[in-house]
Design an enzyme around this catalytic site. Structure first.
Site, mmCIF file in Angstrom:
data_model
loop_
_atom_site.group_PDB
_atom_site.id
_atom_site.type_symbol
_atom_site.label_atom_id
_atom_site.label_comp_id
_atom_site.label_asym_id
_atom_site.label_seq_id
_atom_site.Cartn_x
_atom_site.Cartn_y
_atom_site.Cartn_z
ATOM 1 N N ASP A 109 0.812 -1.215 0.000
ATOM 2 C CA ASP A 109 0.000 0.000 0.000
ATOM 3 C C ASP A 109 0.848 1.268 0.000
ATOM 4 O OD1 ASP A 109 -2.551 1.325 0.100
ATOM 5 O OD2 ASP A 109 -2.248 1.709 2.228
ATOM 6 N N SER A 138 -7.048 5.494 -0.052
ATOM 7 C CA SER A 138 -7.326 4.171 -0.602
ATOM 8 C C SER A 138 -8.794 3.819 -0.377
ATOM 9 C CB SER A 138 -6.439 3.128 0.077
ATOM 10 O OG SER A 138 -5.068 3.421 -0.113
ATOM 11 N N GLN A 185 -5.490 -1.697 -6.747
ATOM 12 C CA GLN A 185 -6.072 -0.767 -5.784
ATOM 13 C C GLN A 185 -6.785 0.362 -6.509
ATOM 14 O OE1 GLN A 185 -3.527 2.009 -3.295
ATOM 15 N NE2 GLN A 185 -4.335 0.721 -1.660
#
Length: 293
Positions: A210, A234, A284
């Site tokens: 991430d 996110s 993502q």
């Protein structure tokens, strides 16, 4: 005088403490955030902790092969995070778990993860990107930060358990300093030694996945994070584990963005070991909004 941020093995040991959840019930766990950190819980942390919680309810001979999660609320770094795990199914080959992270009685993140016992089968992979310099041939984070002393404030305070080396310009440089690039490539590794537990390495890779993925959306446009650029968050995160690996050895995170629209950007990433094995893939979507200078 402000104490310097932990780096190297000291920072890795702090990360291990963050990932070492307290077992509070048969299927419940509790985790904490680092004592010094960002204003909200880092997404890779909560995803990594959720995987720890789910993985501790599965037979150790079954290794995680995929996870899919959604970030639904910002996490409070000052409050503990409760993880509730549901045993969805234990089959002959696969185990499926659902983990929910809660603060103040409300979910901040939820994740489904699937675990599989080892099996032989077909084996192929895409090749590694050509002509990518090796980790020792690209600037360290310290080298890059030296050009941007205004960034030393936050980076000088938070622990840095990852050795992160950008092949191109990162998204935190000043507006105008970043040329547009269809790819963002970063060498990473845990900056110390991890125990041999495969679940722990998967959780560390989840934590790392991430860090830079969403930045590849900005890279397409030569955009940067912060004033004069873009702010983001996110929305979801998916990760597939393909082959055995160690998160404390170098891997190349090769990221790009196939689409951005509606104030959302989609990013995809592939992770390769230094000897060319494709170990994981990530996808993502994030919320991205322009901000003034």
């Amino acid at each position: 005088m402000t104490e310097a941020a932990a780096v190297g093995q000291a920072a890795v040991d702090q990360l291990l403490q963050v990932l070492d959840l307290e077992h509070t019930g048969e299927m419940t766990f509790q985790g904490m955030s680092p004592p010094i950190g960002l204003q909200r819980v880092y997404g890779g942390q909560v995803a990594g902790q959720a995987l720890v919680a789910a993985g501790r309810t599965v037979a150790p001979e079954r290794f995680v092969h995929s996870l899919h999660g959604y970030f639904v609320r910002a996490g409070d770094v000052a409050e503990p995070i409760e993880y509730q795990v549901e045993n969805v199914r234990d089959g002959r080959s696969f185990s499926v778990r659902r983990a929910v992270a809660l603060q103040h009685g409300k979910p901040i993140f939820f994740m489904s993860a699937s675990f599989q016992r080892f099996e032989e089968g077909l084996d192929h992979q895409t090749p590694t990107p050509p002509d990518v310099p090796l980790p020792d041939d690209v600037p360290t984070m310290t080298d890059r930060l030296a050009r941007y002393p205004e960034r030393l404030g936050i980076w000088g305070k938070i622990p840095r358990p990852m050795d992160v080396r950008y092949v191109g310009e990162p998204g935190w440089v000043r507006p105008g300093d970043r040329p547009a690039d269809l790819h963002q490539r970063v060498w990473m590794r845990i900056d110390g030694k991890l125990p041999d537990d495969p679940l722990l390495h998967a959780c560390a890779l989840t934590y790392a996945s991430d860090l830079t993925l969403l930045d590849s959306v900005l890279s397409v446009h030569g955009e940067v994070w912060g004033p004069g650029g873009v702010v983001g968050a996110s929305l979801d995160h998916a990760l597939w584990f393909h082959r055995p690996f160690r998160a404390d050895e170098w891997f190349l995170y090769d990221c790009d963005s196939p689409s951005a629209s509606g104030a959302r950007g989609l990013a995809t990433g592939r992770m390769f070991t230094a000897d060319g094995r494709h170990i994981a893939s990530a996808v993502q979507e994030g919320l991205l909004r322009r901000v003034g200078s």
